[in-house]
Each structure stands twice: as C-alpha cells, then as structure tokens.
Scaffold this motif. Structure first.
Motif, PDB file in Angstrom:
ATOM      1  N   GLY A   6      88.022  88.463 -32.356  1.00 30.65           N
ATOM      2  CA  GLY A   6      86.801  89.110 -32.818  1.00 30.65           C
ATOM      3  C   GLY A   6      87.013  89.473 -34.427  1.00 30.65           C
ATOM      4  O   GLY A   6      86.299  89.403 -35.549  1.00 30.65           O
ATOM      5  N   ALA A   7      88.087  90.294 -34.572  1.00 30.63           N
ATOM      6  CA  ALA A   7      88.301  91.040 -35.969  1.00 30.63           C
ATOM      7  C   ALA A   7      88.572  89.679 -36.915  1.00 30.63           C
ATOM      8  O   ALA A   7      88.120  89.957 -38.228  1.00 30.63           O
ATOM      9  CB  ALA A   7      89.754  91.924 -35.740  1.00 30.63           C
ATOM     10  N   GLY A   8      89.415  88.832 -36.637  1.00 27.75           N
ATOM     11  CA  GLY A   8      89.864  87.823 -37.436  1.00 27.75           C
ATOM     12  C   GLY A   8      88.371  86.999 -37.861  1.00 27.75           C
ATOM     13  O   GLY A   8      88.288  86.776 -39.047  1.00 27.75           O
ATOM     14  N   ILE A   9      87.510  86.623 -36.955  1.00 29.78           N
ATOM     15  CA  ILE A   9      86.362  85.967 -37.120  1.00 29.78           C
ATOM     16  C   ILE A   9      85.346  86.572 -37.889  1.00 29.78           C
ATOM     17  O   ILE A   9      84.998  86.378 -38.835  1.00 29.78           O
ATOM     18  CB  ILE A   9      85.851  85.544 -35.976  1.00 29.78           C
ATOM     19  CG1 ILE A   9      86.744  84.297 -35.334  1.00 29.78           C
ATOM     20  CG2 ILE A   9      84.567  84.800 -35.971  1.00 29.78           C
ATOM     21  CD1 ILE A   9      86.293  84.189 -33.777  1.00 29.78           C
ATOM     22  N   GLY A  10      85.164  88.131 -37.635  1.00 31.04           N
ATOM     23  CA  GLY A  10      84.658  89.028 -38.305  1.00 31.04           C
ATOM     24  C   GLY A  10      85.061  88.990 -39.690  1.00 31.04           C
ATOM     25  O   GLY A  10      84.261  89.002 -40.721  1.00 31.04           O
ATOM     26  N   ILE A  11      86.318  89.227 -40.246  1.00 28.19           N
ATOM     27  CA  ILE A  11      86.617  89.509 -41.429  1.00 28.19           C
ATOM     28  C   ILE A  11      86.573  88.199 -42.403  1.00 28.19           C
ATOM     29  O   ILE A  11      86.130  88.063 -43.563  1.00 28.19           O
ATOM     30  CB  ILE A  11      88.277  89.710 -41.399  1.00 28.19           C
ATOM     31  CG1 ILE A  11      88.267  91.218 -40.808  1.00 28.19           C
ATOM     32  CG2 ILE A  11      88.757  89.778 -42.985  1.00 28.19           C
ATOM     33  CD1 ILE A  11      89.834  91.323 -40.666  1.00 28.19           C
ATOM     34  N   ALA A  12      86.686  86.923 -41.662  1.00 33.02           N
ATOM     35  CA  ALA A  12      86.432  85.602 -42.211  1.00 33.02           C
ATOM     36  C   ALA A  12      84.801  85.417 -42.737  1.00 33.02           C
ATOM     37  O   ALA A  12      84.548  85.035 -43.644  1.00 33.02           O
ATOM     38  CB  ALA A  12      87.087  84.443 -41.478  1.00 33.02           C
ATOM     39  N   GLY A  13      84.227  85.953 -41.744  1.00 36.19           N
ATOM     40  CA  GLY A  13      82.811  85.838 -42.125  1.00 36.19           C
ATOM     41  C   GLY A  13      82.332  86.948 -43.424  1.00 36.19           C
ATOM     42  O   GLY A  13      81.409  86.505 -44.089  1.00 36.19           O
ATOM     43  N   VAL A  14      82.884  87.887 -43.335  1.00 37.51           N
ATOM     44  CA  VAL A  14      82.598  89.147 -44.406  1.00 37.51           C
ATOM     45  C   VAL A  14      82.940  88.421 -45.720  1.00 37.51           C
ATOM     46  O   VAL A  14      82.487  88.372 -46.800  1.00 37.51           O
ATOM     47  CB  VAL A  14      83.367  90.372 -44.109  1.00 37.51           C
ATOM     48  CG1 VAL A  14      83.242  91.266 -45.542  1.00 37.51           C
ATOM     49  CG2 VAL A  14      82.655  91.039 -43.184  1.00 37.51           C
ATOM     50  N   CYS A  15      84.355  87.395 -45.817  1.00 38.01           N
ATOM     51  CA  CYS A  15      84.684  86.985 -46.909  1.00 38.01           C
ATOM     52  C   CYS A  15      83.818  85.756 -47.291  1.00 38.01           C
ATOM     53  O   CYS A  15      83.584  85.848 -48.659  1.00 38.01           O
ATOM     54  CB  CYS A  15      86.124  86.346 -46.743  1.00 38.01           C
ATOM     55  SG  CYS A  15      87.486  87.639 -46.577  1.00 38.01           S
ATOM     56  N   LEU A  16      83.214  85.191 -46.364  1.00 41.34           N
ATOM     57  CA  LEU A  16      82.228  84.205 -46.668  1.00 41.34           C
ATOM     58  C   LEU A  16      80.989  84.734 -47.296  1.00 41.34           C
ATOM     59  O   LEU A  16      80.332  84.097 -48.310  1.00 41.34           O
ATOM     60  CB  LEU A  16      81.870  83.287 -45.495  1.00 41.34           C
ATOM     61  CG  LEU A  16      82.740  82.059 -45.251  1.00 41.34           C
ATOM     62  CD1 LEU A  16      82.281  81.519 -43.679  1.00 41.34           C
ATOM     63  CD2 LEU A  16      82.994  81.017 -46.455  1.00 41.34           C
TER      64      LEU A  16
END
Length: 335
Positions: free
Chosen positions: A125-135
C-alpha cells in the motif's frame, strides 16, 4: 459493535486529520501572512492547545512534563517551521512527494520501537500510494535545491518519530490531554525563536484572523486530536497510509478552486493513492490472510499429487465430480 466496525470507525476518525491538513495549504496561502513562519506556527499551536486544555482540564503529571516537551518539539514546533521552510524552498509537488514517504518511515520506526512488524499489504500500500502521489504532483520540471530537500526530509522524519513515540506513550494519558500539552509545549518553544528572528508579531487583519481561526480550530486542534486518537487504536502503518489523504485533498481543493478538471494523470494517481490506503487497512490484511490460508488448503500435497487434496463432503457422499453428482449420471448442459 464488531471489531471490523470499530476499526472502520477509527479509520474515519483518523482521516479527519489529513483532510484538514490538506485544506490548510490553501488557507495558509490565501489568508495568512507569508513572512512570519515562526509566529504563524506559534499562533497556530498555542491557541489550539489552550482550546483543548479548556475541553479537558488536566495538567501534565510526572514524566509527562518532559514527554510533552519532546513530543511538542518533534510534532509541532520543529515540524511546523521545517515544513514552512520546505514550502518556501521547494515546489509543492516535490515537498508533498517527500512527505508522502512518511508511511514507510513510520512502519520502520514502529517496527523498531513498538515491535509492529510491517505486513506485506502495508508495504504494498505504501509503494502504490507513493507512486500515486508522484503521478498526481511530480512533473520534474522545477528546480530542486538541496536545502529544501533536507528541510522536507527532516520534517518528515521528525514528525514520523514523534508520532510513533506518541503511540508508545499513549496508554499513560488520555488523547485530548496529551494533544493539548504537545501543542502548548510546541507553541512555547516557538515563541522565543519567533521574537529573535522575526521581531514584533504581525498585525492581523480580518482575513488573517479568520484564517488563523480555521487553522487553529480545524486544521490543528481537531486534526491532531483525531490523528493521535487513530494512533492509539490503529497500527502505526495503517495511520501512516491514511495520511496519504493529505496530498489528495490538496489536489482536489486546488483544482476545485481553480475551476479546472483533473487530468488523466492526476486521476490515475488519485486511484493509486486510494488503492494504497485500502490495502493498508486491517480488513484488507485479514482478507489477504484468509485468501492465503485458503490457497494453502487447496494446494497439492507433497510431491504435487492432486490426489493428496482433502476430499470435500460432496466427494465423500457421492464419489462423483465436483458437483456432487456421479459422473455417469451427469447430463450435459442444455444448449
């Protein structure tokens, strides 16, 4: 109330904090004086702490005199000052992306200090969430300076450490009291630095008074009380992931106030952030464990022989196929 319902309720309570902090960007930018970060932080913290102290009239006792000072410095005074400095030196997208890594730092600190081992859904979840914030935020077009990056990293690490410490000490005192003491201690620490660096306090007009009223009551007193309540009832990893609602709120509020539609890139990032938050919830963790145990039961036995699978009740009753009907008597489906 079941444990699932109670957990969901505390997740909703915790979500009040990052949503309120997300609106704080807009209010600070539009209504508060820009050249007084230390006074702004002190005016934000002290009245909020006094307000909560009026609600829960209890003074610190014993070790909480120094614990309040430590937590107030980490979570309030130093954090507020560093995050303001980062906002001045970095593009908002870069600062928000660095702050979005806080769930990972909180997981590692909670593992070290609280023996809360991070689970795979939390890490995913942390990895996916950080990727989403970057996007959503990061374009890579703006210049990035080392002082701003260091300030943002320091703010993120200090606050993450302070939140985990607050969870470790939370059983000793109620939430409202500990939150009020932290805010008061943080504000008191800030005042002499504000006087020494920024001189006389700023003159506040009507819009600034309104802005500080909102920041004090909603984005500080209410938000921190909700945040620390969540830390008391939920794993630190779960609370950290809920914090990803902060940049989501900022993006949605920014596009709404500007009258602009979300781009496809921002929408994809928003979906990823929400997915990352959902993955880190205890319900998702339990579902993952249930699916894993079911897969273990259905996997072939030693040697990979499917015949080693335990027979179901239907097989034992009929000796037939998976439908419980003998193979010789089953009819093909009607055309």
């Amino acid at each position: 109330m079941s444990s699932v319902e109670a957990t969901f309720r505390w997740v909703l309570v915790t979500a009040v904090a990052p949503v309120a902090w997300g609106t704080n960007y807009f209010v600070t930018h539009e209504f508060l004086p820009a050249d007084y970060p230390l006074y702004g932080a002190a005016i934000r913290a002290l009245p909020a702490g006094l307000l909560l102290l009026l609600v829960r009239r209890q003074r610190p006792r014993g070790s909480w005199w120094w614990k309040s000072l430590v937590l107030g410095t980490l979570n309030m005074s130093a954090f507020f000052a560093l995050i303001y400095l980062a906002a001045q030196l970095l593009p908002t997208s870069v600062a928000s992306t660095i702050m979005a890594t806080s769930p990972v730092v909180m997981m590692l600190l909670a593992w070290s200090l609280l023996s809360e081992r991070p689970r795979i859904p939390h890490l995913a979840g942390a990895g996916i969430g950080i990727a989403g914030v970057c996007l959503m935020l990061f374009t890579g077009a703006a210049a990035v300076g080392a002082p701003g990056v260091l300030a943002s990293i320091a703010a993120m690490v200090m606050s993450s450490f302070g939140y985990v410490l607050a969870r470790r000490w939370s059983a000793e005192v109620d939430v409202l009291s500990s939150t009020s003491w932290q805010l008061i201690a943080g504000g008191v620490v800030l005042v002499p630095f504000a006087v020494a660096v920024e001189g006389p306090p700023p003159a506040l007009e009507g819009s600034a008074i309104f802005g500080f009223g909102y920041v004090t009551v909603v984005a500080t007193a209410l938000a921190f009380a909700a945040w620390f309540a969540g830390l008391r009832h939920l794993p630190a990893a779960t609370v950290g992931l809920v914090g990803l609602l902060n940049p989501v709120t900022g993006v949605l509020l920014g596009t709404t106030m500007a009258g602009e539609a979300l781009t496809a890139r921002q929408l994809c990032g928003l979906v990823l952030v929400l997915l990352g938050i959902l993955l880190g919830q205890p319900v998702a963790t339990r579902l993952t464990a249930l699916l894993r145990s079911r897969a273990d039961r259905l996997s072939p036995g030693p040697g990979g022989d499917p015949a080693a699978l335990p027979e179901s009740g239907a097989h034992r009753r009929t000796g037939g196929g998976p439908t419980g009907v003998p193979a010789a008597t089953r009819r093909p489906p009607a055309p």
